[in-house]
Design an enzyme around this catalytic site. Structure first.
Site, PDB file in Angstrom:
ATOM      1  N   ASP A  34       0.866  -1.173   0.000  1.00  0.00           N
ATOM      2  CA  ASP A  34       0.000   0.000   0.000  1.00  0.00           C
ATOM      3  C   ASP A  34       0.908   1.229   0.000  1.00  0.00           C
ATOM      4  OD1 ASP A  34      -2.237   1.837   0.403  1.00  0.00           O
ATOM      5  OD2 ASP A  34      -3.333   0.118   1.191  1.00  0.00           O
ATOM      6  N   GLY A  77       4.363   1.639  -1.856  1.00  0.00           N
ATOM      7  CA  GLY A  77       4.472   2.038  -3.251  1.00  0.00           C
ATOM      8  C   GLY A  77       3.107   2.348  -3.829  1.00  0.00           C
ATOM      9  N   PHE A 131       0.304   1.234  -6.888  1.00  0.00           N
ATOM     10  CA  PHE A 131      -0.003   0.177  -7.856  1.00  0.00           C
ATOM     11  C   PHE A 131      -0.143   0.708  -9.273  1.00  0.00           C
ATOM     12  CE2 PHE A 131      -4.148   0.613  -5.391  1.00  0.00           C
ATOM     13  CZ  PHE A 131      -4.723   1.548  -6.240  1.00  0.00           C
ATOM     14  N   HIS A 153     -13.164  -0.968  -7.811  1.00  0.00           N
ATOM     15  CA  HIS A 153     -14.373  -0.152  -7.955  1.00  0.00           C
ATOM     16  C   HIS A 153     -14.100   1.348  -7.844  1.00  0.00           C
ATOM     17  CE1 HIS A 153     -15.788   0.488  -3.496  1.00  0.00           C
ATOM     18  NE2 HIS A 153     -14.485   0.574  -3.591  1.00  0.00           N
TER      19      HIS A 153
END
Length: 345
Positions: free
Chosen positions: A206, A232, A234, A252
């Protein structure tokens, strides 16, 4: 009326419609009581409104009127004139109890959360995020700039160990050697999975600030020796070499283009025959009531491009990123959506 038990066939009269029209007023009452911490003050038993008002610096008679209304719908109970106690429904408005929703009640009532909903018309007319329109930044940029809002959002978003249990029980994680949790917050779900599967190793990934908060949790869960913590983004790069990649309520938040980009990074990072596991809501077809349909509007209002998806839409995402959708496991309002890596060369 409880949304999770909503049956359209029982709502037929103008009076029923009026209950829905007034629903936002109920929410505001709950917000005020949650913000004041009234449930915490009642944890040891019934108290008079004068004592509650003194403890919260509020007006006793006005506080009584709000509590009287909430008691009428099962939230608190008036034990004798102007004295109130907790009910099972009010218990979850306490701060540090299993299944607490206090942070959610407060978050939904804060101006930066309810004001975009007041501008739903803008989103309907334009297809764009009302939050972005009001604040000239997306929700996550706002949270980055506002530490109090960020802490409240994290309290709301990250599951407790008790909430993690249904996911751990519903899916057979025992066949996974290394599980990478992408956007896993402070690691409650991953820690619960690792505790239930002692031969598994895990990676919690995360943002760096979130990972810093996760270190103590993994130690408390006695899985720190099997749980690597990596900070980091994504959208840039994710940890490589996992047998399965888990993303809970990540996809979502984004439109199809950015969602596919995230899933492709998982594809590139995972081992051959790796698995993709999404925990998301799946919108059912037809006129059936589903909380996912309301959350879908929430994503429209709050996130640029955010949306809930149908099974077919998830299948399209998976195929575009190199996965075959193989299984959907319903868990309350959520689903575990499994995909396997296919050769796209």
């Amino acid at each position: 009326m409880v949304l999770s038990e909503f049956n359209p066939s029982t709502v037929q009269s103008p009076l029923d419609m009026e209950e829905w029209i007034h629903a936002y007023q109920v929410s505001r009452c709950i917000y005020v009581i949650a913000k004041l911490g009234i449930a915490d003050l009642l944890k040891d038993g019934s108290q008079h409104c004068d004592a509650l008002a003194a403890a919260t610096n509020t007006h006793s008679d006005t506080l009584y009127r709000v509590l009287r209304f909430l008691a009428g719908i099962g939230i608190f109970a008036e034990t004798q004139p102007r004295c109130f106690k907790l009910t099972p429904l009010a218990d979850c408005l306490q701060s540090n109890v299993p299944g607490s929703v206090r942070s959610t009640a407060i978050l939904r009532g804060e101006e930066y959360y309810h004001k975009p909903w007041e501008n739903l018309m803008y989103s309907v007319q334009t297809g764009e995020s009302a939050f972005q329109h009001l604040y000239s930044m997306d929700l996550f940029e706002y949270l980055e700039k506002n530490s109090v809002a960020r802490e409240l959002f994290h309290d709301h978003a990250f599951m407790s160990k008790e909430v993690s249990a249904p996911y751990v029980e519903a899916y057979d994680f025992s066949l996974i050697g290394k599980l990478v949790d992408i956007g896993g917050g402070t690691g409650q779900l991953l820690a619960a999975i690792l505790k239930a599967n002692p031969t598994m190793t895990g990676v919690l990934f995360d943002l760096p600030k979130v990972i810093d908060q996760a270190k103590n949790l993994c130690e408390l869960a006695s899985v720190n020796h099997r749980c690597q913590l990596i900070g980091g983004s994504f959208f840039e790069a994710i940890p490589e070499g996992g047998d399965a990649y888990l993303l809970r309520e990540v996809v979502h938040l984004w439109d199809d283009e950015r969602a596919i980009s995230i899933l492709k990074r998982c594809y590139q990072a995972m081992r051959e025959q790796g698995r993709l596991l999404l925990i998301e809501k799946v919108i059912p077809p037809g006129n059936e009531y589903s909380f996912s349909k309301l959350v879908d509007i929430h994503m429209l209002v709050m996130c640029s491009g955010g949306r809930e998806r149908t099974e077919g839409e998830f299948q399209n995402l998976f195929e575009s990123a190199g996965f075959k959708l193989t299984k959907i496991i319903p868990i309350n309002e959520d689903c575990i959506i499994e995909g396997v890596k296919i050769d796209i060369n």
